[in-house]
Design a protein around this motif. Structure first.
Motif, mmCIF file in Angstrom:
data_model
loop_
_atom_site.group_PDB
_atom_site.id
_atom_site.type_symbol
_atom_site.label_atom_id
_atom_site.label_comp_id
_atom_site.label_asym_id
_atom_site.label_seq_id
_atom_site.Cartn_x
_atom_site.Cartn_y
_atom_site.Cartn_z
ATOM 1 N N VAL A 29 0.810 -1.067 0.087
ATOM 2 C CA VAL A 29 0.147 -0.004 -0.033
ATOM 3 C C VAL A 29 1.040 1.323 -0.047
ATOM 4 C CG1 VAL A 29 -1.797 1.209 1.202
ATOM 5 C CG2 VAL A 29 -1.725 -1.142 1.195
ATOM 6 N N GLY A 30 0.812 2.020 -0.874
ATOM 7 C CA GLY A 30 1.382 3.388 -1.030
ATOM 8 C C GLY A 30 0.353 4.419 -0.734
ATOM 9 N N ALA A 31 1.091 5.174 0.310
ATOM 10 C CA ALA A 31 0.404 6.586 0.820
ATOM 11 C C ALA A 31 0.676 7.442 -0.307
ATOM 12 C CB ALA A 31 0.944 6.784 2.034
ATOM 13 N N VAL A 32 -0.242 8.245 -1.052
ATOM 14 C CA VAL A 32 -0.162 9.040 -2.092
ATOM 15 C C VAL A 32 -0.232 10.504 -1.154
ATOM 16 C CG1 VAL A 32 -0.944 10.084 -4.434
ATOM 17 C CG2 VAL A 32 -1.240 7.718 -3.836
ATOM 18 N N MET A 33 0.540 11.324 -1.532
ATOM 19 C CA MET A 33 0.562 12.704 -1.008
ATOM 20 C C MET A 33 0.269 13.472 -2.321
ATOM 21 S SD MET A 33 1.499 12.402 2.189
ATOM 22 C CE MET A 33 2.027 14.161 2.641
ATOM 23 N N GLY A 125 -3.231 9.367 -12.998
ATOM 24 C CA GLY A 125 -1.881 8.810 -13.458
ATOM 25 C C GLY A 125 -1.366 8.147 -12.310
ATOM 26 N N VAL A 126 -1.263 8.576 -11.068
ATOM 27 C CA VAL A 126 -0.344 8.016 -10.102
ATOM 28 C C VAL A 126 -1.196 6.451 -9.946
ATOM 29 C CG1 VAL A 126 -0.083 7.699 -7.800
ATOM 30 C CG2 VAL A 126 0.538 9.731 -9.150
ATOM 31 N N PHE A 127 -2.701 6.500 -9.722
ATOM 32 C CA PHE A 127 -3.214 5.507 -9.633
ATOM 33 C C PHE A 127 -3.142 4.423 -10.622
ATOM 34 C CE2 PHE A 127 -5.741 8.231 -6.443
ATOM 35 C CZ PHE A 127 -5.066 7.723 -5.487
ATOM 36 N N ARG A 128 -3.307 4.879 -11.903
ATOM 37 C CA ARG A 128 -3.085 3.925 -13.198
ATOM 38 C C ARG A 128 -1.711 3.141 -13.081
ATOM 39 N NH1 ARG A 128 -4.209 4.230 -18.781
ATOM 40 N NH2 ARG A 128 -3.686 1.928 -19.470
ATOM 41 N N ILE A 129 -0.594 3.918 -12.547
ATOM 42 C CA ILE A 129 0.764 3.389 -12.555
ATOM 43 C C ILE A 129 0.604 2.426 -11.644
ATOM 44 C CG2 ILE A 129 3.060 3.637 -12.202
ATOM 45 C CD1 ILE A 129 2.777 6.630 -13.649
ATOM 46 N N CYS A 130 0.228 2.565 -10.407
ATOM 47 C CA CYS A 130 0.060 1.919 -9.208
ATOM 48 C C CYS A 130 -0.605 0.551 -9.779
ATOM 49 C CB CYS A 130 -0.595 2.638 -8.239
ATOM 50 S SG CYS A 130 0.323 3.610 -7.365
ATOM 51 N N LYS A 131 -2.006 0.669 -10.234
ATOM 52 C CA LYS A 131 -2.457 -0.608 -10.764
ATOM 53 C C LYS A 131 -1.862 -1.453 -11.668
ATOM 54 C CE LYS A 131 -7.031 -1.704 -12.748
ATOM 55 N NZ LYS A 131 -8.080 -1.126 -13.394
ATOM 56 N N GLU A 132 -1.207 -0.722 -12.521
ATOM 57 C CA GLU A 132 -0.292 -1.566 -13.553
ATOM 58 C C GLU A 132 0.719 -2.396 -12.904
ATOM 59 O OE1 GLU A 132 -0.619 -2.148 -17.098
ATOM 60 O OE2 GLU A 132 -2.675 -1.123 -16.894
ATOM 61 N N LEU A 133 1.453 -1.863 -11.924
ATOM 62 C CA LEU A 133 2.332 -2.490 -11.066
ATOM 63 C C LEU A 133 1.643 -3.435 -9.912
ATOM 64 C CD1 LEU A 133 4.713 0.635 -10.591
ATOM 65 C CD2 LEU A 133 5.430 -1.438 -11.933
ATOM 66 N N ASN A 134 0.444 -3.534 -9.785
ATOM 67 C CA ASN A 134 -0.249 -4.180 -9.010
ATOM 68 C C ASN A 134 0.363 -3.933 -7.583
ATOM 69 O OD1 ASN A 134 -1.991 -6.458 -8.165
ATOM 70 N ND2 ASN A 134 -0.252 -7.997 -7.998
ATOM 71 N N VAL A 135 0.245 -2.468 -7.492
ATOM 72 C CA VAL A 135 0.555 -2.005 -5.939
ATOM 73 C C VAL A 135 -0.822 -1.135 -5.857
ATOM 74 C CG1 VAL A 135 2.095 -0.318 -4.792
ATOM 75 C CG2 VAL A 135 2.910 -1.824 -6.651
ATOM 76 N N GLU A 136 -1.153 -1.416 -4.444
ATOM 77 C CA GLU A 136 -2.246 -0.673 -3.932
ATOM 78 C C GLU A 136 -1.794 0.763 -3.518
ATOM 79 O OE1 GLU A 136 -5.768 -0.767 -0.387
ATOM 80 O OE2 GLU A 136 -4.593 -2.590 -0.992
ATOM 81 N N CYS A 137 -2.457 1.747 -3.981
ATOM 82 C CA CYS A 137 -2.388 3.070 -3.645
ATOM 83 C C CYS A 137 -3.316 3.807 -2.937
ATOM 84 C CB CYS A 137 -1.367 3.812 -4.640
ATOM 85 S SG CYS A 137 0.123 3.238 -5.324
ATOM 86 N N ARG A 138 -3.340 4.441 -2.131
ATOM 87 C CA ARG A 138 -4.287 5.227 -1.332
ATOM 88 C C ARG A 138 -4.026 6.696 -1.303
ATOM 89 N NH1 ARG A 138 -5.924 0.761 3.028
ATOM 90 N NH2 ARG A 138 -6.732 -0.773 1.432
ATOM 91 N N LEU A 139 -4.863 7.603 -1.272
ATOM 92 C CA LEU A 139 -4.763 8.959 -0.997
ATOM 93 C C LEU A 139 -4.371 9.094 0.423
ATOM 94 C CD1 LEU A 139 -4.674 11.956 -2.301
ATOM 95 C CD2 LEU A 139 -6.666 11.886 -1.897
ATOM 96 N N SER A 140 -3.288 9.606 0.834
ATOM 97 C CA SER A 140 -2.894 10.030 2.238
ATOM 98 C C SER A 140 -4.114 11.058 2.842
ATOM 99 C CB SER A 140 -1.562 10.548 2.516
ATOM 100 O OG SER A 140 -1.241 10.814 3.557
ATOM 101 N N GLU A 141 -4.271 10.756 4.286
ATOM 102 C CA GLU A 141 -5.319 11.531 4.906
ATOM 103 C C GLU A 141 -4.720 12.457 5.979
ATOM 104 O OE1 GLU A 141 -8.307 9.278 6.702
ATOM 105 O OE2 GLU A 141 -8.667 8.154 4.885
#
Length: 141
Positions: A29-33, A125-141
């Motif tokens: 899970v990647g925290a997207v800033m 764009g960030v979420f699309r790259i994460c998805k292609e890499l099979n990495v879950e990314c979520r917007l940081s709170e």
């Protein structure tokens, strides 16, 4: 100017994001800033993957999207300058360590004037790259 902006935001976010990824089984899970001002928007995330894999994935996505024009490609710097409709953007991948990379996408702010993050091409764009890499990314709170 755009390159200076990327370097500035990349440096500012790198310390905060080094601990932004946590393992969940096989996925990470990647925290997207995300930051948006009147003139630009920036999203950055640390991804548990080699920088070359992240860069090649971003390049593949850009090249496969007929609505995106690749303006400049710098393989050594892992930097892509693109245009989509009326928006100029840059995609930068930096190696943090052998298996950890930082993805930063910065762009001119959309002209839609909305405050809603759901309409952000940068976040898309960030979420699309994460998805292609099979990495879950979520917007940081």
């Amino acid at each position: 100017m755009k390159k200076n902006l990327i370097i500035l935001f990349s440096t500012a976010f790198s310390t905060a994001l080094l601990s932004g990824c946590a393992g969940l089984g096989a996925a990470t899970v990647g925290a997207v800033m995300y930051y948006k001002s009147q003139s630009h928007e920036v999203a950055t995330v640390d991804i548990k993957a080699p920088a070359s894999n992240v860069y090649q994935t971003a390049l593949k996505i850009v090249n496969s999207n007929e609505n995106v024009d690749l303006v400049k490609q710098d393989d050594a710097a892992m930097l892509l300058d693109i245009n989509q409709a009326d928006t100029a953007a840059s995609i930068k991948i930096a190696k943090v360590s052998n298996g950890l990379s930082q993805l930063t996408i910065s762009a001119d702010s959309s002209t839609d004037g909305g405050e809603d993050n759901a309409n952000s091409r940068v976040l898309d764009g960030v979420f699309r790259i994460c998805k292609e890499l099979n990495v879950e990314c979520r917007l940081s709170e």
